[in-house]
Design a protein around this motif. Structure first.
Motif, short mmCIF file in Angstrom:
data_model
loop_
_atom_site.label_atom_id
_atom_site.label_comp_id
_atom_site.label_asym_id
_atom_site.label_seq_id
_atom_site.Cartn_x
_atom_site.Cartn_y
_atom_site.Cartn_z
N VAL A 1 -5.67 6.11 0.69
CA VAL A 1 -4.81 4.48 0.58
C VAL A 1 -5.00 3.58 -0.69
N PHE A 2 -3.94 3.75 -0.99
CA PHE A 2 -3.72 3.16 -2.62
C PHE A 2 -3.07 1.76 -2.39
N SER A 3 -3.60 0.41 -2.74
CA SER A 3 -2.93 -0.80 -2.60
C SER A 3 -2.47 -0.54 -4.61
N VAL A 4 -1.42 -1.64 -3.75
CA VAL A 4 -0.70 -1.94 -5.21
C VAL A 4 -0.29 -3.16 -5.44
N ALA A 5 -0.43 -3.61 -6.83
CA ALA A 5 0.30 -4.51 -7.02
C ALA A 5 0.83 -5.11 -8.46
N GLU A 6 2.16 -5.57 -8.27
CA GLU A 6 2.86 -5.06 -10.02
C GLU A 6 3.94 -6.91 -9.98
N ARG A 7 3.46 -7.36 -11.00
CA ARG A 7 4.82 -8.43 -11.68
C ARG A 7 5.16 -7.49 -13.75
N PHE A 8 6.07 -8.35 -12.58
CA PHE A 8 7.06 -7.74 -14.08
C PHE A 8 8.22 -9.64 -14.11
N GLU B 1 -1.50 -2.92 -10.87
CA GLU B 1 -2.77 -2.43 -10.63
C GLU B 1 -2.34 -1.48 -9.61
N VAL B 2 -2.66 -0.17 -9.81
CA VAL B 2 -2.79 0.87 -8.41
C VAL B 2 -4.86 0.86 -8.05
N THR B 3 -5.44 0.80 -6.66
CA THR B 3 -6.55 1.22 -6.43
C THR B 3 -6.64 1.23 -5.53
N GLU B 4 -7.70 2.99 -5.45
CA GLU B 4 -7.86 3.23 -3.46
C GLU B 4 -9.18 2.63 -2.55
N THR B 5 -8.07 2.66 -1.62
CA THR B 5 -9.15 0.89 -0.87
C THR B 5 -9.93 1.61 0.01
N ALA B 6 -9.50 3.58 0.22
CA ALA B 6 -9.65 3.79 1.91
C ALA B 6 -9.13 5.31 0.96
N SER B 7 -10.64 6.00 1.74
CA SER B 7 -9.15 7.17 1.65
C SER B 7 -8.55 7.79 1.40
N ARG C 1 4.81 4.58 2.10
CA ARG C 1 4.22 2.88 0.91
C ARG C 1 5.34 1.89 2.26
N ASP C 2 4.14 1.09 2.06
CA ASP C 2 4.09 -0.63 2.66
C ASP C 2 4.46 -1.85 1.39
N TYR C 3 5.83 -1.64 1.03
CA TYR C 3 5.97 -2.92 -0.34
C TYR C 3 6.43 -3.72 0.59
N GLU C 4 6.16 -5.07 -0.11
CA GLU C 4 7.04 -6.42 -0.01
C GLU C 4 7.02 -7.20 -1.72
N VAL C 5 8.57 -7.40 -2.04
CA VAL C 5 9.01 -7.63 -3.10
C VAL C 5 9.24 -8.74 -2.89
N THR C 6 8.64 -10.42 -4.03
CA THR C 6 8.97 -11.30 -4.01
C THR C 6 9.03 -11.61 -5.16
N GLU C 7 10.23 -12.75 -5.46
CA GLU C 7 10.25 -13.47 -6.92
C GLU C 7 9.34 -14.58 -7.26
N ALA C 8 8.86 -15.07 -8.39
CA ALA C 8 7.51 -16.25 -7.95
C ALA C 8 8.36 -17.07 -9.08
N THR D 1 0.69 -0.95 0.03
CA THR D 1 -0.20 0.30 0.24
C THR D 1 0.91 1.41 -0.02
N MET D 2 0.15 2.61 -0.77
CA MET D 2 0.45 4.19 -0.39
C MET D 2 -0.18 4.39 -0.23
N THR D 3 0.17 5.17 0.99
CA THR D 3 -0.66 6.16 1.75
C THR D 3 -0.74 7.64 1.63
N CYS D 4 -1.70 8.70 1.19
CA CYS D 4 -1.09 9.80 1.62
C CYS D 4 -2.37 10.69 1.98
N PRO D 5 -1.11 11.96 2.30
CA PRO D 5 -2.30 13.21 2.86
C PRO D 5 -3.95 13.04 2.24
N PRO D 6 -4.09 13.33 2.64
CA PRO D 6 -6.08 14.31 2.37
C PRO D 6 -5.28 14.93 1.66
N GLU D 7 -5.22 16.13 1.21
CA GLU D 7 -5.22 17.02 0.83
C GLU D 7 -3.89 17.14 -0.41
#
Length: 90
Positions: free
Chosen positions: A49-56, A41-47, A83-90, A9-15
């Motif tokens: 707060v953005f959920s982030v999912a990436e695959r490369f 994919e980046v989706t706002e899940t709460a005001s 930002r609170d991200y986790e990067v993994t290898e699959a 997730t990435m969190t930003c101030p309301p302003e």
């Protein structure tokens, strides 16, 4: 080579939320057009707060994405947002 995934997730101030929402479609478009991007994919899940999912396809594609975004309008708009991200290898 293993696929690289980033989730979190990435969190930003309301302003700043409106500016981030406005910049998001172009950031998504540019990222999805990058070589090696399998999903983004980046989706706002709460005001503000953005959920982030990436695959490369591999580490090189992921690192190229990181390099591009550091010099992008998106980086300027989201600078300092926690930002609170986790990067993994699959």
């Amino acid at each position: 080579m293993p696929e690289i995934r980033l989730t979190g997730t990435m969190t930003c101030p309301p302003e700043r939320a409106d500016a981030i929402r406005a910049a998001l479609p172009e950031h998504i478009r540019l990222t999805r057009a990058e070589p090696g991007c399998l999903a983004f994919e980046v989706t706002e899940t709460a005001s503000g707060v953005f959920s982030v999912a990436e695959r490369f396809t591999d580490r090189a594609a992921f690192e190229a994405h990181q390099l591009r975004t550091r010099a992008s309008d998106w980086a300027r708009v989201t600078e300092g947002c926690p930002r609170d991200y986790e990067v993994t290898e699959a």
